[in-house]
Structures are given as structure tokens and as C-alpha cells.
Design an enzyme around this catalytic site. Sequence first.
Site, short mmCIF file in Angstrom:
data_model
loop_
_atom_site.label_atom_id
_atom_site.label_comp_id
_atom_site.label_asym_id
_atom_site.label_seq_id
_atom_site.Cartn_x
_atom_site.Cartn_y
_atom_site.Cartn_z
N ILE A 37 0.95 -1.33 0.17
CA ILE A 37 0.28 0.08 0.20
C ILE A 37 0.49 1.19 -0.17
CG2 ILE A 37 -0.26 0.10 2.41
CD1 ILE A 37 -2.73 1.46 2.04
N ALA A 38 0.59 2.67 -0.72
CA ALA A 38 1.07 3.45 -0.64
C ALA A 38 0.30 4.76 -0.98
CB ALA A 38 2.91 3.66 -1.70
N ILE A 39 0.35 5.36 -0.65
CA ILE A 39 0.34 6.59 -1.71
C ILE A 39 1.21 7.65 -1.65
CG2 ILE A 39 -1.39 9.14 -0.61
CD1 ILE A 39 -2.97 6.03 -0.26
N GLU A 78 2.82 -7.45 7.17
CA GLU A 78 4.39 -6.88 8.00
C GLU A 78 4.21 -5.16 7.13
OE1 GLU A 78 4.05 -9.38 4.85
OE2 GLU A 78 4.40 -11.80 6.50
N ASN A 108 9.39 1.97 10.36
CA ASN A 108 8.24 2.54 9.46
C ASN A 108 7.38 3.11 10.40
OD1 ASN A 108 6.83 3.83 7.74
ND2 ASN A 108 7.04 2.31 5.77
N TYR A 134 -1.06 2.04 10.76
CA TYR A 134 -1.65 1.12 11.75
C TYR A 134 -2.57 1.14 12.79
CZ TYR A 134 0.17 -0.29 7.22
OH TYR A 134 0.29 -1.01 5.51
C1 LIG Z 1 1.31 4.42 5.17
C2 LIG Z 1 0.46 5.30 4.44
C3 LIG Z 1 0.69 4.53 3.44
C4 LIG Z 1 -0.02 6.52 4.83
O1 LIG Z 1 -1.23 6.40 4.18
P1 LIG Z 1 -2.08 7.99 4.30
O2 LIG Z 1 -2.91 8.15 3.18
O3 LIG Z 1 -0.75 9.18 4.61
O4 LIG Z 1 -2.57 7.85 5.65
P2 LIG Z 1 -4.76 9.03 5.90
O5 LIG Z 1 -4.42 9.98 6.16
O6 LIG Z 1 -5.30 7.57 5.81
O7 LIG Z 1 -3.78 8.57 8.36
C5 LIG Z 1 -5.01 8.29 8.70
C6 LIG Z 1 -4.46 8.33 10.08
O8 LIG Z 1 -3.27 7.65 10.10
C7 LIG Z 1 -2.42 8.17 10.94
N1 LIG Z 1 -1.60 8.78 10.25
C8 LIG Z 1 -0.97 8.24 8.75
N2 LIG Z 1 0.38 9.11 8.33
C9 LIG Z 1 1.11 9.21 9.67
C10 LIG Z 1 1.82 10.19 9.77
N3 LIG Z 1 3.06 10.04 9.10
N4 LIG Z 1 2.70 9.86 11.37
C11 LIG Z 1 1.88 10.09 12.40
N5 LIG Z 1 0.01 9.46 11.91
C12 LIG Z 1 -0.04 9.01 11.27
C13 LIG Z 1 -2.47 9.76 11.47
O9 LIG Z 1 -3.89 9.51 12.44
C14 LIG Z 1 -3.77 9.81 10.02
O10 LIG Z 1 -4.71 10.40 11.03
P3 LIG Z 1 -4.63 11.95 10.39
O11 LIG Z 1 -4.08 12.68 9.54
O12 LIG Z 1 -6.17 12.47 11.05
O13 LIG Z 1 -4.11 12.04 11.82
C15 LIG Z 1 1.21 6.96 3.62
O14 LIG Z 1 2.15 7.19 4.84
C16 LIG Z 1 2.27 5.86 2.97
O15 LIG Z 1 1.85 5.39 1.22
N6 LIG Z 1 3.42 5.67 3.70
C17 LIG Z 1 4.65 4.78 2.73
C18 LIG Z 1 4.13 3.62 2.00
C19 LIG Z 1 4.16 2.75 3.22
O16 LIG Z 1 5.13 3.38 4.29
N7 LIG Z 1 3.42 1.80 3.50
C20 LIG Z 1 3.21 0.97 4.04
C21 LIG Z 1 4.45 -0.21 3.71
S1 LIG Z 1 3.97 -1.46 5.24
#
Ligand SMILES: CC(C)(COP(=O)(O)OP(=O)(O)OC[C@H]1O[C@@H](n2cnc3c(N)ncnc32)[C@H](O)[C@@H]1OP(=O)(O)O)[C@@H](O)C(=O)NCCC(=O)NCCS
Length: 156
Positions: A75-77, A109, A114, A121
Amino acid sequence: MTIRIRRMTLKDIDAIFAIERVSFSDPWSKRAFMSELVERGFNFSIVAEAPKGRKVIGYCLFWIIEDDETHITNIAINPEFRRQGIGKLLIDEVIQRSRDKGIPSVTLEVRESNTAAREFYDRLGFAEAGRRKGYYRKPVEDAIILRMMFEEDSSE
Ligand SMILES: CC(C)(COP(=O)(O)OP(=O)(O)OC[C@H]1O[C@@H](n2cnc3c(N)ncnc32)[C@H](O)[C@@H]1OP(=O)(O)O)[C@@H](O)C(=O)NCCC(=O)NCCS
């Protein structure tokens, strides 16, 4: 912002790979994404599209194994679209599809270091369920196994 979630197609691979490369130190290859798409069976792949220009801004791949376990494999954004609830939208979709099939839990996993993903999560309700030693490369690092149970009893 109205985000559309839809099934991934081969036409999305370039956009997805661009996000993958900036998101991970050991990214999947384009070929890896293609094989998940082509080998239909237990693999599912969804993307999130921005309303303007229908640009792909996030994706999630997962397996539904024997209709009794869901495992998220990627998953990634797009970094410009993070912290806008799009990751949560994708996970919610995975959960919905799993619940529709009567599956009791979702696992995945995550790299131990990270912290952003682990916070994400944790916020969504995943709990630690184990560790895989040296699971990742570049750099070698342990994976933390996370699980979300859908039943009332999630105290495990
Ligand atoms: C992890 C990831 C998928 C999260 O996606 P996102 O769209 O930014 O997440 P959301 O906006 O839905 O976040 C929901 C909640 O999660 C928590 N959260 C998300 N990113 C966070 C961060 N960087 N630090 C702390 N809390 C975080 C927060 O509580 C957030 O709610 P809030 O923004 O209202 O505080 C994104 O950071 C990403 O693509 N990371 C790189 C790839 C990666 O590491 N993938 C996971 C591999 S296992």
C-alpha cells in the site's frame, strides 16, 4: 475531495511504479505489479483516483486466501496526497471486501523502522501479532506482523 476507488489495471502500472519508487527503499519492480494483476485468483488490486484528471494517487494490493484470510501485500499513497485519509479509504475498502466474504481478520507486515506506517496502522486498529527476522532487504530489517480482527473480541 471525492476520491474514487476502483480496480487496478495494467494501464495504471506506470503511475503506480512512480509512487512505489518514492515510497520504498526496496521497491517492487513493474514486473511484480504486473504478475499480481495478470495472475488472477487470490490477488486483488485497487487504486485511488483524484477527482481532477483521474490521476492515480494511491494503491493497495492484497490476497484473499481460501476465503478465510486477507493479507495486504503493498500500500502506498503519492507523498503529495498523504494525511488526507486516502490510505484509510483503501484499507476500509479491503476490510469491507473481507467482511463481505465473512473473513475474520486482515494481516500485513511492516518494516520495524517505518514509524509513519506503524502509526497509521495503529490508528486504524491493527495490533502486533509477531515478527519476521530479517524479512526486508535494503537495508535488512525485521518485519512486524500486524493483524486487525473484525470480531468484538480483539483483545489478542
Ligand atoms: C502509510 C501510508 C499508506 C498512510 O497513508 P495516508 O493516506 O497518508 O494515511 P491517512 O491520511 O489515511 O492517515 C490516517 C491516520 O493515520 C495516522 N497517520 C498516517 N500517517 C501518519 C504519519 N506519517 N505519522 C503519524 N500518524 C500518521 C494519522 O492518525 C492519520 O489521521 P490524521 O491525519 O487525521 O491524524 C502513507 O504514509 C504511505 O504511502 N507511506 C509510504 C509507503 C508505506 O510505508 N506503506 C506501508 C508499507 S507496510
